[in-house]
Design an enzyme around this catalytic site. Sequence first.
Site, PDB file in Angstrom:
ATOM      1  N   LYS A 115     -63.118 -57.526 -77.467  1.00 47.92           N
ATOM      2  CA  LYS A 115     -63.214 -56.461 -76.459  1.00 47.92           C
ATOM      3  C   LYS A 115     -62.699 -55.181 -77.075  1.00 47.92           C
ATOM      4  O   LYS A 115     -61.857 -55.211 -77.980  1.00 47.92           O
ATOM      5  CB  LYS A 115     -62.361 -56.811 -75.229  1.00 47.92           C
ATOM      6  CG  LYS A 115     -62.788 -56.096 -73.981  1.00 47.92           C
ATOM      7  CD  LYS A 115     -63.974 -56.776 -73.333  1.00 47.92           C
ATOM      8  CE  LYS A 115     -64.444 -56.055 -72.092  1.00 47.92           C
ATOM      9  NZ  LYS A 115     -65.432 -56.844 -71.353  1.00 47.92           N
TER      10      LYS A 115
HETATM   11  P1  NAD Z   1     -69.125 -50.020 -63.330  1.00 47.05           P
HETATM   12  O1  NAD Z   1     -68.334 -48.942 -63.996  1.00 47.05           O
HETATM   13  O2  NAD Z   1     -70.616 -49.959 -63.343  1.00 47.05           O
HETATM   14  O3  NAD Z   1     -68.685 -50.152 -61.788  1.00 47.05           O
HETATM   15  C1  NAD Z   1     -67.370 -50.323 -61.374  1.00 47.05           C
HETATM   16  C2  NAD Z   1     -67.347 -50.134 -59.862  1.00 47.05           C
HETATM   17  O4  NAD Z   1     -66.037 -50.423 -59.368  1.00 47.05           O
HETATM   18  C3  NAD Z   1     -67.669 -48.720 -59.409  1.00 47.05           C
HETATM   19  O5  NAD Z   1     -68.391 -48.774 -58.193  1.00 47.05           O
HETATM   20  C4  NAD Z   1     -66.284 -48.118 -59.149  1.00 47.05           C
HETATM   21  O6  NAD Z   1     -66.314 -47.041 -58.216  1.00 47.05           O
HETATM   22  C5  NAD Z   1     -65.595 -49.326 -58.575  1.00 47.05           C
HETATM   23  N1  NAD Z   1     -64.143 -49.265 -58.663  1.00 47.05           N
HETATM   24  C6  NAD Z   1     -63.370 -48.832 -59.688  1.00 47.05           C
HETATM   25  N2  NAD Z   1     -62.083 -48.933 -59.362  1.00 47.05           N
HETATM   26  C7  NAD Z   1     -62.042 -49.464 -58.122  1.00 47.05           C
HETATM   27  C8  NAD Z   1     -61.007 -49.803 -57.231  1.00 47.05           C
HETATM   28  N3  NAD Z   1     -59.739 -49.608 -57.562  1.00 47.05           N
HETATM   29  N4  NAD Z   1     -61.329 -50.343 -56.039  1.00 47.05           N
HETATM   30  C9  NAD Z   1     -62.623 -50.545 -55.707  1.00 47.05           C
HETATM   31  N5  NAD Z   1     -63.651 -50.224 -56.484  1.00 47.05           N
HETATM   32  C10 NAD Z   1     -63.360 -49.684 -57.667  1.00 47.05           C
HETATM   33  O7  NAD Z   1     -68.597 -51.382 -63.981  1.00 47.05           O
HETATM   34  P2  NAD Z   1     -69.327 -52.786 -64.013  1.00 47.05           P
HETATM   35  O8  NAD Z   1     -70.071 -52.884 -65.299  1.00 47.05           O
HETATM   36  O9  NAD Z   1     -70.002 -53.030 -62.724  1.00 47.05           O
HETATM   37  O10 NAD Z   1     -68.059 -53.745 -64.162  1.00 47.05           O
HETATM   38  C11 NAD Z   1     -67.303 -54.177 -63.037  1.00 47.05           C
HETATM   39  C12 NAD Z   1     -66.481 -55.385 -63.451  1.00 47.05           C
HETATM   40  O11 NAD Z   1     -67.371 -56.408 -63.928  1.00 47.05           O
HETATM   41  C13 NAD Z   1     -65.480 -55.160 -64.591  1.00 47.05           C
HETATM   42  O12 NAD Z   1     -64.367 -56.006 -64.364  1.00 47.05           O
HETATM   43  C14 NAD Z   1     -66.243 -55.630 -65.820  1.00 47.05           C
HETATM   44  O13 NAD Z   1     -65.370 -56.027 -66.867  1.00 47.05           O
HETATM   45  C15 NAD Z   1     -66.982 -56.805 -65.221  1.00 47.05           C
HETATM   46  N6  NAD Z   1     -68.168 -57.230 -65.976  1.00 47.05           N
HETATM   47  C16 NAD Z   1     -69.194 -56.384 -66.218  1.00 47.05           C
HETATM   48  C17 NAD Z   1     -70.329 -56.852 -66.886  1.00 47.05           C
HETATM   49  C18 NAD Z   1     -71.534 -55.986 -67.108  1.00 47.05           C
HETATM   50  O14 NAD Z   1     -72.540 -56.499 -67.643  1.00 47.05           O
HETATM   51  N7  NAD Z   1     -71.528 -54.735 -66.707  1.00 47.05           N
HETATM   52  C19 NAD Z   1     -70.364 -58.161 -67.378  1.00 47.05           C
HETATM   53  C20 NAD Z   1     -69.295 -59.009 -67.105  1.00 47.05           C
HETATM   54  C21 NAD Z   1     -68.199 -58.530 -66.405  1.00 47.05           C
END
Ligand code: NAD
Length: 425
Positions: A115
């Site tokens: 990461k």
């Molecule tokens: P992103 O940046 O696209 O979206 C994050 C979302 O969470 C946004 O809507 C943001 O406004 C919201 N957010 C941020 N802080 C917040 C809070 N304190 N309370 C409520 N909402 C909040 O990110 P993503 O890619 O959707 O990733 C989200 C999670 O999923 C992370 O933990 C990431 O590690 C995990 N993840 C992502 C992927 C991927 O393919 N994108 C894969 C596996 C895991």
Amino acid sequence: MARYKEPAPIKDHLNPLDSMMERFSEAAQKLGLDESMYNALKSPEKTVAVSLPVTMDDGKIHVFEGYRVVHSANLGPSKGGIRYSMSVTLDEVKALAAWMTWKCAVVGIPYGGAKGGIKCEPRNMSAGELERLTRAYTCAMADVFGPEKDIPAPDMGTNQQTMAWIMDEYSKIKGVSSPAVVTGKPLVLGGSLGRIEATGRGVMVSARSAMGKLKMNPSKVSAAVQGFGNVGSISAKLLEQQGVKIVAISDISGGYYNPKGIDIEEAINYTTTNKGTLEGFEKADKISNEELLELDVEVLVPAAMEDQITVKNADRIKAKLIVEGANGPTASNADQILNDKGIMIIPDILANAGGVTVSYFEWVQNRLGYFWTEERVNRRADRIMKQAFESVYEASIKYNVNMRIAAYIVAIDKVAKTMELRGTF
Ligand code: NAD
């Protein structure tokens, strides 16, 4: 004064590394892992920390902290996203890197885990500043990254554009076109069809598998989804397509609740014309992110960030099924309380593994120089997700543990066996 103002670091944050280690230790014990193997698997193989001086738009230099942690490269080249956020710390990156190792092992793809992260607030930065920061980071990590070594992908605060810059900078440094050095690229640069939807799709497939075990009829259940970025919005959309009534969604601006159900397509369209946020969304009542987690729904999908369900609120969670779209949304101190309440949790390392699975497909396609149809990508990813769910479910019965510990058991067993076969110095 420089224009770029770094917000105060996020405090009162539980340590995700402690949460990861507690589950790892519990699973290792149930598995009967020997102590020397335990010690070998708990420490990351490589930790790189860099300072990145970047010229901001106002001409001043700002120095950013960046990290890349390779937890394990036993099963293959290490794989893991890059996060741009003020919450980035070395411990957070170490936890996320280990989770990638376990995640790739659970779904059986030939990758280790890594990461990366940069402490910054991308929303306060211009496109030019983000590009210079990304290129500086790539340059600093040019000997860490590589299609056969370590392959980044997007995570919170990064996207396809970020991956395009990394691919370009890395290719220039190495003097070869190297699309397979990153995944999550735009389609025209060798991205894969289905990658954008892959994580949310995997969340939906895992949720469906779990509903099957719990004898829940999707068209009779309601769900709340925390986070409305890539993972949250797509999970919500695909669950809605399965007949699930999504009664609450949220993002950094707060929660939005409508007991009659929220039209997810409409909410997605709203965010695309509203700078990516739900702020001001009027088709639902405003609630807080904390209230969303405690709603009287059958299914809860935390898809925002770590440590949202903790010892402080676990007791008030009413959902019967939690599907972890985010990495580490449940602090380990909440596990026992949720267990005692009989809540089934599909852990992050299983539920959100659809993203890395399709990242693997992207890398395979890049190396083949031949691209698959979206239908093929989805079909193969769904099959992997369903098989992974079943193997974790079987392990949960065999070892008499919950789904989280079962997922760790499946993963640790695989990585330990590989390490034993490969040997050490
Ligand atoms: P992103 O940046 O696209 O979206 C994050 C979302 O969470 C946004 O809507 C943001 O406004 C919201 N957010 C941020 N802080 C917040 C809070 N304190 N309370 C409520 N909402 C909040 O990110 P993503 O890619 O959707 O990733 C989200 C999670 O999923 C992370 O933990 C990431 O590690 C995990 N993840 C992502 C992927 C991927 O393919 N994108 C894969 C596996 C895991």
